[in-house]
Design an enzyme around this catalytic site. Sequence first.
Site, PDB file in Angstrom:
ATOM      1  CB  SER A  95      -1.000  -0.024   0.998  1.00 47.26           C
ATOM      2  OG  SER A  95      -1.997   1.046   1.213  1.00 47.26           O
ATOM      3  CG  ASP A 250      -2.418   4.245  -1.328  1.00 49.43           C
ATOM      4  OD1 ASP A 250      -3.215   4.397  -2.362  1.00 49.43           O
ATOM      5  OD2 ASP A 250      -2.563   3.294  -0.551  1.00 49.43           O
ATOM      6  CG  ASP A 252      -2.901  -0.423  -2.565  1.00 53.54           C
ATOM      7  OD1 ASP A 252      -2.863   0.681  -2.055  1.00 53.54           O
ATOM      8  OD2 ASP A 252      -3.361  -1.582  -2.048  1.00 53.54           O
ATOM      9  CG  ASP A 254      -5.923   0.748  -0.386  1.00 49.84           C
ATOM     10  OD1 ASP A 254      -4.995   1.546  -0.536  1.00 49.84           O
ATOM     11  OD2 ASP A 254      -5.871   0.025   0.182  1.00 49.84           O
TER      12      ASP A 254
END
Length: 456
Positions: A95, A250, A252, A254
């Site tokens: 992440s 960020d 990834d 999400d």
Amino acid sequence: MARLFGTDGVRGVANVDLTCELAYRLGQASVAFMGKTIVLGKDTRKSGDMLEAAVVAGITSAGGDALLAGVIPTPAVALLTRELHADGGIVISASHNPPEYNGIKFFDAQGFKLPDSVEDQIEQFIAEGGLEGAVERVLQQGEEASMPAGALVGVAVEVEDACEMYIDHVVNSIQAQGVDFSGLHVALDTGHGASSLTSAEALRRLGAEVTVINDDFDGNDINVECGSTHLGPLSELMAESGADVGIAHDGDADRVMMLAADGTEIDGDMMEAVLAIDLKNRGCLLGNVAVSTVMTNLGFVHAMREAGIEVLQTKVGDRYVLEAMREGGYVLGGEQSGHMILLEHNSTGDGLMTACQFLAAVRRSEKPVEEAIKVMVRFPQTLINVRVKDKHALDGNEAIWGAVRTAEEAMGDSGRVLVRTSGTEPLVRVMVEAETQDVADAHARTIADVVEAQLA
């Protein structure tokens, strides 16, 4: 054995904490506890290829099939798991953490994160030696058992157009509302992460002009002084380009953070406020409830009250937000950090979907972004971390809670206090929100001094 799972999967420094052997066992566990077909995606970290190979080896050694989505945002894996009718999904990503870290997180067949009970079973499975350990125990009991072999070994198959499926999903969700982004100039920072392959394309298909930075990657630059946790580069890009709004993801994707043209930072609370009011106006806010956490700014609570919307607050962590949403049948929940869950569109935090739905709501308001976000006024906030000897002594300490009550009585409805322990460090976190920064600072300092005197 120390607990493997944190709040969002298994995470650590790749090849040190998160080893190939552990990744292999986690791959086996996905088949043992979710099913035969597993979607597998990753972000742009250099260690992603190494860990992907280990996870695939684990999946196939257990007789499962790995559907390889390649570099792709985390929310896309949740979507693909449902769309491809797979039994589960795995994302190799840490992440927003630095490049040397990596992680492995799981989704069930509906694209939801696994419950604690299943994580506990996976941890026991790994502690007992994975599939090989299970076979050995059966043999010791005098029964026949063996690892899958021959035709029983699984395969790995690349998913064609994996990113394209996700982009289409986001674009279609906006077009179905009769909205487009023509005439809107977006500055975008993809943080050298997975959204480098998806966000700009989706926004352009919706009609926006997009100026993007950090959409290249070498495996060692993900999240480094860029993206949603470092908004400086995005702010500079907006000044240079004259963009109407800024979007930062960020690693990834999400989560998402945004900037208005006047430089105002638009965090998860502000996005959720705009989204909640828009959903209510359209008759789409089920239960007339917006879910958030105890860290939500008091300004959000006041904005929702003025709009006639109930706020349900949970413990910090998007998994707790989602749990409350599923239990109550609610459609909107989020965190200040930019994790936003819109259950009508996806089963997990989705940075691109959130940004697009937010911009669609702004379009319907017929106001520029900097005006649309004025539905919420953020209260000044002060956070002081106090290092202590025993954080667990906080609960029964009357001196500390007496100081908290004194501050709460002084501020009344115009402020709030939150004192809690860190989940990972010997810290007590003292957070105060008030109508002015001076008042917040003063009360936070007073309470922190009592915490230090009592527990340090």
